[in-house]
Design a protein around this motif. Structure first.
Motif, PDB file in Angstrom:
ATOM      1  N   LEU A 177       0.667  -1.324  -0.031  1.00 41.01           N
ATOM      2  CA  LEU A 177      -0.010  -0.052  -0.027  1.00 41.01           C
ATOM      3  C   LEU A 177       0.852   1.417  -0.235  1.00 41.01           C
ATOM      4  N   ARG A 178       2.152   1.180  -0.288  1.00 41.70           N
ATOM      5  CA  ARG A 178       3.203   2.234  -0.376  1.00 41.70           C
ATOM      6  C   ARG A 178       2.947   3.147   1.099  1.00 41.70           C
ATOM      7  N   LEU A 179       3.089   2.262   2.160  1.00 44.42           N
ATOM      8  CA  LEU A 179       2.946   2.836   3.416  1.00 44.42           C
ATOM      9  C   LEU A 179       4.402   2.744   3.984  1.00 44.42           C
ATOM     10  N   ARG A 180       5.191   3.596   4.681  1.00 44.53           N
ATOM     11  CA  ARG A 180       6.336   3.385   5.500  1.00 44.53           C
ATOM     12  C   ARG A 180       5.996   3.518   6.943  1.00 44.53           C
ATOM     13  N   GLU A 181       6.632   2.206   7.611  1.00 44.64           N
ATOM     14  CA  GLU A 181       6.154   2.181   9.070  1.00 44.64           C
ATOM     15  C   GLU A 181       7.238   3.084   9.728  1.00 44.64           C
ATOM     16  N   VAL A 182       6.636   3.751  10.780  1.00 43.40           N
ATOM     17  CA  VAL A 182       7.370   4.563  11.528  1.00 43.40           C
ATOM     18  C   VAL A 182       6.965   4.476  13.063  1.00 43.40           C
TER      19      VAL A 182
END
Length: 257
Positions: free
Chosen positions: A186-191
């Motif tokens: 989903l083109r999400l970067r985990e932070v």
């Protein structure tokens, strides 16, 4: 059936009846303690279940707020989880008065219930991130369930007229290979975060403020909540946090997307 006497037998108190009553009282106390513990554990019920008054920000605090944002020691990021909810407008009001941009990690079910607040966050220049649909431990779920948690939240945010999030903060920091794969799809970067204020536990505003100011460093990511039952104390702590970090030479900025 023989009924137990209601008066003490001769020679001493009626011990079986007393013991039974004490046992019933102990059982009631244990049940009440379990109920209180469970209620405290479920910190993020759906928005419709949270009935508590909105905290009003002291107008004198807002009137004296400065928008000066010096950056002699570096940037720090204020982030807010579990909203939008009843305290989100007050958080936005404080941030607006101080000229602070932050990052809001929203729950999908609350974003669907309060699309106007999601839109208000974006309109004020804040970043809106994905915090799952209803706050599960994502690492415990199947790939299909993780995908639904994330994609449904993306849809709720875009339905509010806000660009799809590019940042994901897994609830509880619960992640793993399955979460990584679904987030990447989903083109999400985990932070994550570097300063946990534990404000959702019901800490006093002064303690929340102290937890931040004692651990500041350049690049710090500060974890706060605008959607927990105790977020009123977060609202009360927020002016002191902003003023304190600026006194130490730090400026505020949203997380990079």
């Amino acid at each position: 059936m023989t009924q137990e006497p209601t008066v003490p037998a001769r020679g001493g108190p009626h011990r079986p009846t007393l013991r039974r009553h004490l046992g019933e009282l102990l059982a009631a106390v244990v049940a009440l303690a379990a109920m209180v513990a469970f209620t405290g554990y479920v910190r993020n019920p759906p928005a419709a279940e949270q009935e508590r008054p909105e905290v009003r920000v002291d107008q004198a605090v807002l009137d004296r707020a400065s928008r000066d944002n010096p950056c002699t020691r570096g940037r720090v990021m204020l982030t807010f989880d579990d909203g939008p909810d009843v305290h989100t407008p007050a958080v936005l009001e404080v941030l607006r008065a101080y000229g602070v941009q932050a990052t809001f990690f929203v729950l999908g079910e609350k974003a669907r219930a309060h699309p106007g607040l999601v839109a208000a966050e974006a309109a004020d220049g804040h970043i809106v991130g994905n915090h799952s649909w209803d706050h599960p431990h994502l690492a415990d779920l199947s790939a299909e369930a993780v995908r639904a948690q994330l994609s449904d939240t993306q849809a709720a945010v875009t339905a509010a007229g806000v660009p799809a999030p590019t940042l994901l903060r897994p609830p509880f920091g619960s992640t793993g290979p399955v979460v990584h794969d679904q987030a990447a799809a989903l083109r999400l970067r985990e932070v994550r975060w570097s300063i946990d204020t534990n404000d959702w536990r019901g800490r006093a505003a002064a303690d929340i403020e102290a937890a931040v100011l004692a651990r500041l460093r350049a690049g710090a990511v500060i974890l706060l909540h605008d959607g927990s039952r105790e977020s009123g104390n977060t609202v009360r702590a927020l002016p002191g946090i902003i003023e304190g970090l600026r006194r130490q030479g730090f400026c505020t900025a949203p997380m990079e997307t």
